[in-house]
Design a protein around this motif. Sequence first.
Motif, short mmCIF file in Angstrom:
data_model
loop_
_atom_site.label_atom_id
_atom_site.label_comp_id
_atom_site.label_asym_id
_atom_site.label_seq_id
_atom_site.Cartn_x
_atom_site.Cartn_y
_atom_site.Cartn_z
N MET A 1 0.85 -1.17 0.00
CA MET A 1 0.00 0.00 0.00
C MET A 1 0.90 1.24 0.00
SD MET A 1 -3.30 0.71 0.03
CE MET A 1 -3.84 -0.95 0.32
N ASP A 2 0.52 2.24 -0.75
CA ASP A 2 1.22 3.53 -0.76
C ASP A 2 0.61 4.44 0.30
OD1 ASP A 2 3.17 3.36 -2.90
OD2 ASP A 2 1.47 3.25 -4.27
N ILE A 3 1.44 4.93 1.20
CA ILE A 3 0.97 5.75 2.30
C ILE A 3 1.67 7.10 2.29
CG2 ILE A 3 0.76 5.94 4.82
CD1 ILE A 3 0.85 2.83 4.87
N GLU A 29 4.80 1.11 1.23
CA GLU A 29 5.66 2.17 0.73
C GLU A 29 5.16 3.47 1.37
OE1 GLU A 29 7.02 4.08 -3.52
OE2 GLU A 29 6.49 1.95 -3.40
N VAL A 30 6.05 4.15 2.09
CA VAL A 30 5.63 5.30 2.88
C VAL A 30 6.45 6.53 2.50
CG1 VAL A 30 5.29 6.19 5.22
CG2 VAL A 30 5.12 3.73 4.79
N ARG A 31 5.75 7.64 2.31
CA ARG A 31 6.40 8.93 2.08
C ARG A 31 6.03 9.85 3.24
NH1 ARG A 31 5.02 6.53 -2.22
NH2 ARG A 31 6.49 6.25 -3.89
N VAL A 32 7.03 10.60 3.70
CA VAL A 32 6.84 11.47 4.85
C VAL A 32 7.30 12.88 4.48
CG1 VAL A 32 7.31 11.76 7.31
CG2 VAL A 32 7.34 9.48 6.32
N PRO A 33 6.43 13.68 3.90
CA PRO A 33 6.84 15.03 3.52
C PRO A 33 7.10 15.91 4.73
CG PRO A 33 4.50 14.70 3.07
CD PRO A 33 5.04 13.39 3.55
N ASP A 34 8.06 16.79 4.60
CA ASP A 34 8.38 17.75 5.66
C ASP A 34 7.73 19.08 5.31
OD1 ASP A 34 9.41 19.41 7.57
OD2 ASP A 34 11.50 18.85 7.24
N LEU A 75 -3.59 6.48 -2.84
CA LEU A 75 -2.90 6.63 -1.57
C LEU A 75 -3.78 6.36 -0.36
CD1 LEU A 75 -0.98 9.97 -2.25
CD2 LEU A 75 0.05 7.70 -2.00
N VAL A 76 -3.13 5.89 0.70
CA VAL A 76 -3.71 5.96 2.02
C VAL A 76 -3.10 7.20 2.64
CG1 VAL A 76 -3.83 4.93 4.33
CG2 VAL A 76 -3.98 3.48 2.30
N TYR A 77 -3.93 8.14 3.04
CA TYR A 77 -3.47 9.36 3.69
C TYR A 77 -3.49 9.12 5.19
CZ TYR A 77 -3.99 11.69 -0.80
OH TYR A 77 -3.86 12.06 -2.12
#
Length: 189
Positions: A1-3, A29-34, A75-77
Amino acid sequence: MDIMLFHSVQGLRPAVHAAADRLRAAGHEVRVPDLFDGQTAGTVEDGMALKEKIGKEELLRRAVLAAAPYSERGLVYAGFSFGGSVAQNLALGDEKARGLLLMHGTSDIAENAAVDELPVQLHVADPDPFESHDWLTAWYLRMRQAGADVEIYRYPGAGHLYTDPDLPDYDAAAAEETWRTALAFIASL
């Protein structure tokens, strides 16, 4: 899952990276924007000041730019406190959103918001200084009216950011229960 995982008002701190690592270890798969461009705050009050300094519109712009390249994937937000409000706003505006995971925070819901049975899970302290019972009841009803499939988990006696081991609010038992439930939720999507 894309998170897409958004940080709290205290910025992109080690606990957010640890949360992302926990999700990655579960195969996501995880993205963590700053959203604060490297700035962090030691307290919620300092974080609120930082948020106000950057501005709501700029923060939303940054969030949209971070998510846009991946939204086609469904995406999963997800987000912590303030990050939950960001995640909620993006998920309600993304017709391809697969789910919404909120920890410690919600947001206002636009009158014209509509989703097609979007799975939503909220984890919140009980009581929570930022999410009163009346607010959560109204939020739940409005989310259901918008078409979301909502689950709320409340953690009696936990502090607002109870999943962050670096903060005084930390509650190990509530944090572990939150993660167990949240990981099962994401796996079901």
